[in-house]
Design a protein around this motif. Structure first.
Motif, mmCIF file in Angstrom:
data_model
loop_
_atom_site.group_PDB
_atom_site.id
_atom_site.type_symbol
_atom_site.label_atom_id
_atom_site.label_comp_id
_atom_site.label_asym_id
_atom_site.label_seq_id
_atom_site.Cartn_x
_atom_site.Cartn_y
_atom_site.Cartn_z
ATOM 1 N N ASN A 53 0.831 -1.213 0.000
ATOM 2 C CA ASN A 53 0.000 0.000 0.000
ATOM 3 C C ASN A 53 0.864 1.261 0.000
ATOM 4 O O ASN A 53 0.584 2.218 -0.718
ATOM 5 C CB ASN A 53 -0.967 0.007 1.184
ATOM 6 N N ARG A 56 2.480 1.522 -3.512
ATOM 7 C CA ARG A 56 1.528 1.974 -4.526
ATOM 8 C C ARG A 56 1.198 3.450 -4.350
ATOM 9 O O ARG A 56 1.168 4.220 -5.304
ATOM 10 C CB ARG A 56 0.253 1.135 -4.467
ATOM 11 N N GLY A 57 0.974 3.866 -3.122
ATOM 12 C CA GLY A 57 0.556 5.237 -2.857
ATOM 13 C C GLY A 57 1.672 6.268 -2.894
ATOM 14 O O GLY A 57 1.482 7.382 -3.348
ATOM 15 N N ARG A 58 2.843 5.890 -2.431
ATOM 16 C CA ARG A 58 3.933 6.864 -2.319
ATOM 17 C C ARG A 58 4.864 6.859 -3.521
ATOM 18 O O ARG A 58 5.342 7.899 -3.940
ATOM 19 C CB ARG A 58 4.776 6.581 -1.078
ATOM 20 N N LYS A 61 2.718 5.545 -8.145
ATOM 21 C CA LYS A 61 1.976 6.566 -8.898
ATOM 22 C C LYS A 61 2.888 7.720 -9.308
ATOM 23 O O LYS A 61 2.806 8.226 -10.420
ATOM 24 C CB LYS A 61 0.799 7.093 -8.084
#
Length: 85
Positions: A53, A56-58, A61
């Protein structure tokens, strides 16, 4: 590292894959002076292992955006690596 736990590969076998010279140099540049198989390479700003997570988030993207690639799930790329490595 998933859900706060280190998990082995699905088939319990280690994997090897080729990387570009540039990637190899980058990884050598961040390699600690006393490496250990129990240490993580990528950590959060707080020093914790980066789970899927966080990745993917930090990171994911942002990297895709910087290189102009439309968003796709990291698992899609991992599957491609497994097939081509």
């Amino acid at each position: 590292w998933t859900d706060g736990q280190r998990k082995p590969p699905k088939n319990n076998k280690s994997r090897q894959f080729r990387v570009s010279q540039e990637t190899a140099e980058l990884l050598r540049g961040i390699k600690p002076s006393d490496p250990s198989p129990d240490r993580f390479v990528f950590l959060t700003p707080e020093g914790h292992p980066m789970d899927e997570n966080n990745f993917r988030g930090r990171a994911w993207k942002e990297v895709l955006g910087k290189v102009g690639v439309p968003y796709r799930k990291p698992s899609t790329v991992v599957q491609l690596l497994r097939l081509t490595a």
